[in-house]
Design a protein around this motif. Structure first.
Motif, PDB file in Angstrom:
ATOM      1  N   VAL A   3     -14.592  17.949   7.572  1.00  0.00           N
ATOM      2  CA  VAL A   3     -13.997  17.713   8.893  1.00  0.00           C
ATOM      3  C   VAL A   3     -12.613  17.072   8.784  1.00  0.00           C
ATOM      4  N   LEU A  56     -10.969  13.785   7.486  1.00  0.00           N
ATOM      5  CA  LEU A  56     -10.645  12.498   8.074  1.00  0.00           C
ATOM      6  C   LEU A  56      -9.125  12.323   8.083  1.00  0.00           C
ATOM      7  N   SER A  57      -8.584  11.964   9.225  1.00  0.00           N
ATOM      8  CA  SER A  57      -7.136  11.898   9.387  1.00  0.00           C
ATOM      9  C   SER A  57      -6.575  10.589   8.843  1.00  0.00           C
ATOM     10  N   THR A 106     -11.347  11.997  13.001  1.00  0.00           N
ATOM     11  CA  THR A 106     -11.218  13.397  12.571  1.00  0.00           C
ATOM     12  C   THR A 106     -10.131  14.124  13.357  1.00  0.00           C
ATOM     13  N   ARG A 136     -19.368  14.206  18.287  1.00  0.00           N
ATOM     14  CA  ARG A 136     -19.128  13.032  17.435  1.00  0.00           C
ATOM     15  C   ARG A 136     -19.019  11.751  18.257  1.00  0.00           C
TER      16      ARG A 136
END
Length: 502
Positions: A235, A237-238, A315, A322
């Protein structure tokens, strides 16, 4: 009278979550089929689809899912069989149970009136209903978290409940990835607010801590392992803080809550928000009084509100699944706001005000039901892969020894429909060594391949593909010979079973 009202609310919650459960959403998703087949495999062999004995974490589609939800599916599949209804029934029951838990949680903190209002709202919440009707494990997270918090609030009066609360908080982490972020941060806030109470009852606090760590440490060891990080890596993670902040605040926007919601068609019917329009009044009002009435219990709800969008924000995506832990909280805040409205309007008899409130809620529910049960099945049907069960069943009944499913239907994850709809014996299936992680998708007569990458087609095989993909086959100099067409609810042809000749 309160028991009767709660019973009616529970019946409403169960009915909305169960009626047409195998038909709406219209189709079935690979994640649902994977969870269900893993549960079926456990039921029949004690092993998952990969042959692992009673795993705590299921490899599934190489995303390593917490196993609690899958184990809860086992009795439903035992009783109802391996089908869409049985697979989704687990979520429907968990969703209904959460409505009951919210009632007792809110009653513990406020009163029966607020508890009934909050339970009624959660019972009819579009946000919560959506995930109570599909076999995604995320619906278990708010259920167990709310149960954990209920026993914590009960422990403020009877400290003996504290160890049970600690144990349940730890188990609630083992439900869905979002819980890994939300629950530990929430507990830090909880400990900070109630540190005097926890220090005063050292024995129960110590026991609660031991029980929590006993179940949490093995989870933590797994979560930081390469397998445990698989989904987090998928996904993405930013690391862009500006994006994280923007997405975080988007979960509080009227656009998300009331007008557009999550744009993923599997997460919500189009052209509506996660909540109801009338809550543009009740939520701010409830929040105002939560802040105004300076109680420690109220601060806990505010911490919950602050933290709920964080797993989705990390994300970089507005994502109602989520952020699902926010659904019961907003029902509580809105329910509190409703009772305040009734108390503030004193120039009409209370029964008239209550009637008007119930009328507004009822009209909102009717409009949502029309959108969900009538319109939603016809919108973007490809999102749920409708008729795929009929496609697999058709292929199973043919005499062909070679059936190829095109990955362009829905990627390699489409493989799981073969054992699910074909009800393949798990003992046989485990020996095939099917593994999406290494592209091993040969299931005897069934195979999963990308037709775009095939240079030479086998005239003895049947090919399952989309109608649009036939142009690609023709462009390669082959002639598809349709054997069966499959149409969606709108009459649009979406899949075909073909033979291919040069």
């Amino acid at each position: 009278m309160q028991v009767l009202k709660l019973s009616i609310i529970t019946i409403i919650a169960a009915f909305i979550r169960i009626v047409f459960l195998d038909k709406i959403p219209n189709g079935f998703f690979p994640d649902e089929a994977s969870n269900a087949y893993d549960a079926y495999s456990i039921l029949r062999t004690g092993k998952d689809q990969y042959g692992h004995f009673l795993p705590l974490v299921f490899k599934s589609a190489n995303d390593y899912r917490e196993g609690l939800y899958i184990y809860l599916m086992v009795p439903f599949i035992k009783i109802l069989g391996l089908n869409e209804f049985a697979a989704r029934m687990t979520s429907a029951m968990i969703g209904t149970l959460t409505v009951l838990i919210i009632y007792y949680l809110v009653k513990e903190v406020f009163n029966r009136r607020v508890a009934l209002s909050s339970a009624l709202l959660l019972a009819i919440y579009p946000w919560h209903i959506q995930f109570s009707r599909i076999a995604f494990r995320a619906i278990l997270f708010p259920c167990l978290f709310c149960l954990s918090l209920l026993f914590f609030f009960k422990s403020l009066k009877q400290p003996k409940y504290l160890p049970l609360s600690g144990l349940l908080f730890s188990i609630s982490i083992f439900t869905y990835q979002s819980a890994r972020v939300f629950v530990p941060l929430f507990l830090i806030g909880l400990i900070f607010i109630f540190y005097q109470f926890l220090w005063q009852h050292k024995f129960y606090t110590l026991l609660a801590s031991i029980l929590f760590l006993l179940f949490f440490i093995p989870q933590l060891i797994f979560y930081i392992s390469p397998q445990g990080m698989t989904r987090a890596n998928d996904v993405i993670l930013s690391s862009n803080w500006l994006t994280i902040i923007k997405v975080y605040f988007s979960h509080f926007s009227p656009e998300f809550l009331f007008f557009k919601g999550d744009l993923n068609p599997r997460h919500l019917p189009q052209h509506r928000g996660e909540l109801y329009y009338f809550e543009m009044i009740t939520i701010p009002l409830g929040l105002f009084y939560l802040i105004k009435e300076k109680r420690k219990e109220n601060i806990i709800f505010l911490i919950w509100l602050i933290l709920y969008p964080l797993p989705a924000a990390l994300t970089s995506e507005i994502h109602s699944l989520r952020a699902i832990i926010g659904a019961p909280l907003l029902a509580i805040i809105s329910g509190y706001g409703i009772t305040k409205i009734v108390d503030l309007i004193k120039f009409y008899p209370r029964f008239i005000v209550n009637f008007i409130v119930l009328l507004i809620i009822s009209i909102s529910l009717v409009l949502y039901s029309d959108r969900y049960f009538i319109d939603y099945p016809r919108w973007l049907t490809h999102a749920w892969l409708p008729t795929m069960g009929s496609v697999i069943t058709y292929g199973d009944k043919t005499s062909s020894d070679c059936i190829v499913i095109d990955t362009n239907v829905y990627g390699e994850h489409i493989y799981i429909f073969v054992p699910f709809y074909g009800k393949l014996d798990p003992n046989y299936y485990q020996k095939l060594g099917v593994d999406i992680a290494v592209d091993r998708l040969d299931m005897g007569r069934w195979k999963v391949e990308n037709l775009n990458e095939i240079s030479s087609f086998n005239s003895q095989c049947l090919y399952i593909t989309t109608t649009q993909q036939l142009e690609t086959i023709i462009g390669k100099g082959y002639k598809p010979q349709p054997l069966e067409h499959f149409k969606d609810i709108n009459g649009e042809e979406i899949y075909q079973v073909v033979k291919i000749k040069s």
